[in-house]
Structures are given as C-alpha cells and as structure tokens.
Design an enzyme around this catalytic site. Structure first.
Site, PDB file in Angstrom:
ATOM      1  N   LYS A  23       6.236  -6.289   6.924  1.00 38.79           N
ATOM      2  CA  LYS A  23       5.881  -5.802   8.258  1.00 38.79           C
ATOM      3  C   LYS A  23       6.626  -6.585   9.348  1.00 38.79           C
ATOM      4  CE  LYS A  23       1.460  -6.676   7.684  1.00 38.79           C
ATOM      5  NZ  LYS A  23       1.537  -7.248   6.320  1.00 38.79           N
ATOM      6  N   ARG A  98      -6.719  -4.197  11.069  1.00 34.45           N
ATOM      7  CA  ARG A  98      -6.924  -4.567   9.670  1.00 34.45           C
ATOM      8  C   ARG A  98      -8.308  -4.173   9.178  1.00 34.45           C
ATOM      9  NH1 ARG A  98      -2.805  -9.012   9.460  1.00 34.45           N
ATOM     10  NH2 ARG A  98      -2.811  -9.934   7.402  1.00 34.45           N
ATOM     11  N   ARG A 137       8.659 -17.114   1.170  1.00 32.77           N
ATOM     12  CA  ARG A 137       8.883 -16.860   2.603  1.00 32.77           C
ATOM     13  C   ARG A 137       9.069 -18.155   3.405  1.00 32.77           C
ATOM     14  NH1 ARG A 137       4.904 -12.929   5.713  1.00 32.77           N
ATOM     15  NH2 ARG A 137       3.263 -14.149   4.727  1.00 32.77           N
ATOM     16  N   ARG A 171       4.439 -21.254   6.084  1.00 29.26           N
ATOM     17  CA  ARG A 171       3.062 -21.131   6.537  1.00 29.26           C
ATOM     18  C   ARG A 171       2.101 -21.820   5.583  1.00 29.26           C
ATOM     19  NH1 ARG A 171       2.507 -14.849   7.819  1.00 29.26           N
ATOM     20  NH2 ARG A 171       0.459 -15.285   6.920  1.00 29.26           N
ATOM     21  N   ARG A 182      -6.262 -13.050   0.296  1.00 35.61           N
ATOM     22  CA  ARG A 182      -5.622 -12.159   1.266  1.00 35.61           C
ATOM     23  C   ARG A 182      -5.434 -10.763   0.678  1.00 35.61           C
ATOM     24  NH1 ARG A 182      -0.675 -15.810   2.697  1.00 35.61           N
ATOM     25  NH2 ARG A 182       0.011 -14.110   4.030  1.00 35.61           N
TER      26      ARG A 182
HETATM   27  P1  ADP Z   1       4.607  -9.340   6.207  1.00 37.62           P
HETATM   28  O1  ADP Z   1       4.858  -9.476   7.690  1.00 37.62           O
HETATM   29  O2  ADP Z   1       4.253  -7.942   5.800  1.00 37.62           O
HETATM   30  O3  ADP Z   1       3.623 -10.332   5.693  1.00 37.62           O
HETATM   31  P2  ADP Z   1       7.363 -10.370   5.902  1.00 37.62           P
HETATM   32  O4  ADP Z   1       8.179  -9.436   6.722  1.00 37.62           O
HETATM   33  O5  ADP Z   1       7.096 -11.718   6.434  1.00 37.62           O
HETATM   34  O6  ADP Z   1       5.987  -9.651   5.464  1.00 37.62           O
HETATM   35  O7  ADP Z   1       8.081 -10.466   4.472  1.00 37.62           O
HETATM   36  C1  ADP Z   1       7.575 -11.345   3.466  1.00 37.62           C
HETATM   37  C2  ADP Z   1       8.740 -12.038   2.768  1.00 37.62           C
HETATM   38  O8  ADP Z   1       9.450 -11.092   1.955  1.00 37.62           O
HETATM   39  C3  ADP Z   1       9.781 -12.643   3.706  1.00 37.62           C
HETATM   40  O9  ADP Z   1      10.249 -13.833   3.104  1.00 37.62           O
HETATM   41  C4  ADP Z   1      10.874 -11.573   3.779  1.00 37.62           C
HETATM   42  O10 ADP Z   1      12.160 -12.151   4.001  1.00 37.62           O
HETATM   43  C5  ADP Z   1      10.800 -10.935   2.401  1.00 37.62           C
HETATM   44  N1  ADP Z   1      11.006  -9.476   2.414  1.00 37.62           N
HETATM   45  C6  ADP Z   1      10.676  -8.583   3.389  1.00 37.62           C
HETATM   46  N2  ADP Z   1      11.004  -7.321   3.006  1.00 37.62           N
HETATM   47  C7  ADP Z   1      11.550  -7.413   1.769  1.00 37.62           C
HETATM   48  C8  ADP Z   1      12.088  -6.442   0.839  1.00 37.62           C
HETATM   49  N3  ADP Z   1      12.121  -5.141   1.120  1.00 37.62           N
HETATM   50  N4  ADP Z   1      12.561  -6.919  -0.343  1.00 37.62           N
HETATM   51  C9  ADP Z   1      12.514  -8.246  -0.632  1.00 37.62           C
HETATM   52  N5  ADP Z   1      12.033  -9.198   0.195  1.00 37.62           N
HETATM   53  C10 ADP Z   1      11.543  -8.789   1.383  1.00 37.62           C
HETATM   54  P1  ADP Z   2       0.397 -11.468   6.436  1.00 35.01           P
HETATM   55  O1  ADP Z   2       0.704 -10.065   6.854  1.00 35.01           O
HETATM   56  O2  ADP Z   2       1.540 -12.118   5.739  1.00 35.01           O
HETATM   57  O3  ADP Z   2      -0.888 -11.616   5.697  1.00 35.01           O
HETATM   58  P2  ADP Z   2      -0.376 -12.282   9.164  1.00 35.01           P
HETATM   59  O4  ADP Z   2       0.481 -13.209   9.913  1.00 35.01           O
HETATM   60  O5  ADP Z   2      -0.444 -10.860   9.597  1.00 35.01           O
HETATM   61  O6  ADP Z   2       0.123 -12.394   7.669  1.00 35.01           O
HETATM   62  O7  ADP Z   2      -1.857 -12.829   9.092  1.00 35.01           O
HETATM   63  C1  ADP Z   2      -2.168 -14.148   8.718  1.00 35.01           C
HETATM   64  C2  ADP Z   2      -3.673 -14.372   8.787  1.00 35.01           C
HETATM   65  O8  ADP Z   2      -4.111 -14.202  10.145  1.00 35.01           O
HETATM   66  C3  ADP Z   2      -4.515 -13.390   7.981  1.00 35.01           C
HETATM   67  O9  ADP Z   2      -4.675 -13.800   6.635  1.00 35.01           O
HETATM   68  C4  ADP Z   2      -5.845 -13.421   8.757  1.00 35.01           C
HETATM   69  O10 ADP Z   2      -6.582 -14.584   8.459  1.00 35.01           O
HETATM   70  C5  ADP Z   2      -5.371 -13.541  10.203  1.00 35.01           C
HETATM   71  N1  ADP Z   2      -5.173 -12.228  10.848  1.00 35.01           N
HETATM   72  C6  ADP Z   2      -4.011 -11.705  11.312  1.00 35.01           C
HETATM   73  N2  ADP Z   2      -4.199 -10.488  11.848  1.00 35.01           N
HETATM   74  C7  ADP Z   2      -5.538 -10.236  11.721  1.00 35.01           C
HETATM   75  C8  ADP Z   2      -6.387  -9.133  12.077  1.00 35.01           C
HETATM   76  N3  ADP Z   2      -5.882  -8.027  12.661  1.00 35.01           N
HETATM   77  N4  ADP Z   2      -7.696  -9.224  11.795  1.00 35.01           N
HETATM   78  C9  ADP Z   2      -8.240 -10.318  11.215  1.00 35.01           C
HETATM   79  N5  ADP Z   2      -7.498 -11.391  10.849  1.00 35.01           N
HETATM   80  C10 ADP Z   2      -6.163 -11.350  11.103  1.00 35.01           C
END
Ligand code: ADP
Ligand code: ADP
Ligand code: ZN
Length: 228
Positions: A23, A98, A137, A171, A182
């Site tokens: 995302k 979420r 990541r 992180r 998660r």
């Molecule tokens: P999210 O915001 O949904 O948690 P991220 O965009 O941070 O996910 O992506 C999670 C990890 O996976 C990052 O290290 C990113 O560089 C990698 N990543 C993102 N998209 C892809 C993909 N299509 N294939 C492989 N790795 C990916």
């Molecule tokens: P990822 O997509 O990789 O799980 P985020 O950066 O979106 O990571 O979220 C990290 C953490 O922040 C989540 O595990 C949760 O604890 C909190 N968080 C983020 N967005 C929300 C939301 N919309 N509602 C509740 N908790 C959230």
C-alpha cells in the site's frame, strides 16, 4: 503540470490490503502520478508516538503488539489531517479505514466535504508473501522511501535512490511475533471492508502478488479510469 494526470474534481481513493501488501509503495507512486496526497494513518500514528502527543502515548503499546489503535483516536487524527488545504485535490488513504466503524466515519467525513470515495482498491496477496515482505522492509529516514532487502534494494547499498540519505530505519513492529497479530487483525476487522465497498459499487481488485512495477501498472490503469 507535465506528466501528472491531476483529476478534474476531487478524487479520493482507498487502498485496502494486509500489512506488507504494498500500500505505501504504491501510494507514493500514485501520489506522483496523479497529484494526490498520500495519507497513511500508520505514518500519522508513528509521528504522534515520536512527538509524544496524548494520542501517541495511547497508541504506542497497541502498535507494538500489532493490534489496532482505537477507532476514536485514528478517526480524530484522520479528520484533522483531511482538513488541511493540501488534501483539496484528493487523497490516497493508505491503511485507513481498517474497521467498519472507520469506514462509516469516513463516509460521513466525505459527505461533509461534498466529496466521495471514487474507488477502493484491494491489493490481494497471500499471507506467506506478506510475512516475507514485512520482514525485509526498511525505509529511508530522510524522505520515507520504502525498500526491501530482496525485492527493492537501493542502487548503492545503504544510500537512498531518492534523496541520497544514508540513514535507513526498520519499524519496531516489523517482527515475526507482531506479524501474527497484525494478520489476525486484518482478517477479522479489515477484510470485511472489501464487501463493504463492493456493496457500494466502488471496489476494484488488483493482484498484488506480482512485482512492484507490474502492480503499479495495473493500479495506474484502475485509478486513471476512476478519476477520469
Ligand atoms: P504496506 O504499506 O501495505 O504495509 P509496503 O508498501 O511498505 O506495504 O511494502 C512492504 C514491503 O514489501 C516493502 O519492503 C516493499 O519494498 C516491498 N514490496 C512492496 N510491493 C512489493 C511487490 N509487489 N513485490 C515484492 N515486494 C514488494
Ligand atoms: P502496515 O500496513 O504495514 O500494517 P501501518 O503503518 O498501516 O502498517 O500500520 C501500523 C500500525 O498502526 C498498525 O498495526 C496499527 O496498530 C496502527 N494503525 C494504522 N492505521 C490504523 C487504523 N486505520 N486503525 C487502527 N490502527 C491503525
Ligand atoms: Zn530518501
């Protein structure tokens, strides 16, 4: 501006998907391409934790455990951010909503602004891929560009391609124990939103198991059509 397909009217997008789906990566791409603003509630919460605000103090332990922060806190943070002038062209919501309560609150905020959610895009990945993505990541501390140990390495080891910064961060919650909770939170509380947006007729699904560029292409096509 050249090369940017700025929407004619305010277009707000939602990116749905489990942690690690891509995302954040794709939101940054869409931000540049469509002149929209990425709003990541995860980033906003991490900033609140760092700043030591009241909301940040309450959110810290919850985030470290991999649970969801309360709807009340997250909705308040998002509402404040949406009111800032740079959101006027439209936003890409990354990690919000979420829960169903958040989705309903978002509908209310949109209505108040005379706006809508143009499309909600579900990035579909399987659970195993998500664990691999999260555990590799890392992020540039200077500009926030995201990287991965295997799938997206900087051209020069340790140096950010975007800003030349050399401080990379990982992180606290990107560890094997937290990933489990998660993922559970995603399936129990967030996945139902796919049906929520499908019911409203604004859902698009994108296969996010492909590489970053292939996913970016598919997403661009969906967004171009949605904001046209
Ligand atoms: P999210 O915001 O949904 O948690 P991220 O965009 O941070 O996910 O992506 C999670 C990890 O996976 C990052 O290290 C990113 O560089 C990698 N990543 C993102 N998209 C892809 C993909 N299509 N294939 C492989 N790795 C990916
Ligand atoms: P990822 O997509 O990789 O799980 P985020 O950066 O979106 O990571 O979220 C990290 C953490 O922040 C989540 O595990 C949760 O604890 C909190 N968080 C983020 N967005 C929300 C939301 N919309 N509602 C509740 N908790 C959230
Ligand atoms: Zn950088």
């Amino acid at each position: 501006m050249d090369g940017i397909d700025t929407p004619r009217t305010q277009a707000n997008l939602v990116l749905l998907g489990p942690p690690g789906a891509g995302k954040g990566t794709q939101a940054r791409m869409l931000e540049e391409k469509f002149g929209l603003v990425q709003l990541s509630t995860g980033d906003l919460l991490r900033a609140a934790v760092k700043a030591g605000t009241e909301a940040g103090l309450q959110a810290k332990a919850v985030m470290e455990a991999g649970d969801l922060v309360s709807d009340e806190i997250v909705i308040a943070i998002l509402r404040d951010r949406l009111a800032e002038p740079d959101c006027a062209n439209g936003v890409i919501l990354d990690g919000f909503p979420r829960t169903t309560v958040q989705a309903e609150a978002l509908d209310g905020l949109m209505e108040d602004m005379g706006a809508d959610i143009r499309v909600a895009i579900s990035l579909e990945v399987d659970d195993a891929a998500m664990v691999t993505r999260i555990s590799g990541r890392f992020t540039c501390a200077g500009c926030g560009e995201g990287y991965h140990d295997t799938f997206k390495t900087p051209a020069v080891d340790g140096t950010c391609d975007k800003c030349g910064g050399t401080e990379m961060t990982r992180r606290a919650d990107d560890n094997a124990e937290t990933v489990e909770s998660r993922l559970r939170a995603y399936h129990a509380q967030t996945a139902p939103l796919i049906d929520y947006y499908d019911g409203k007729g604004v859902l698009a699904r994108v296969d996010a198991m492909r590489d970053i560029d292939a996913v970016a292409q598919a997403l661009t096509a969906v967004v171009r059509e949605a904001v046209a």
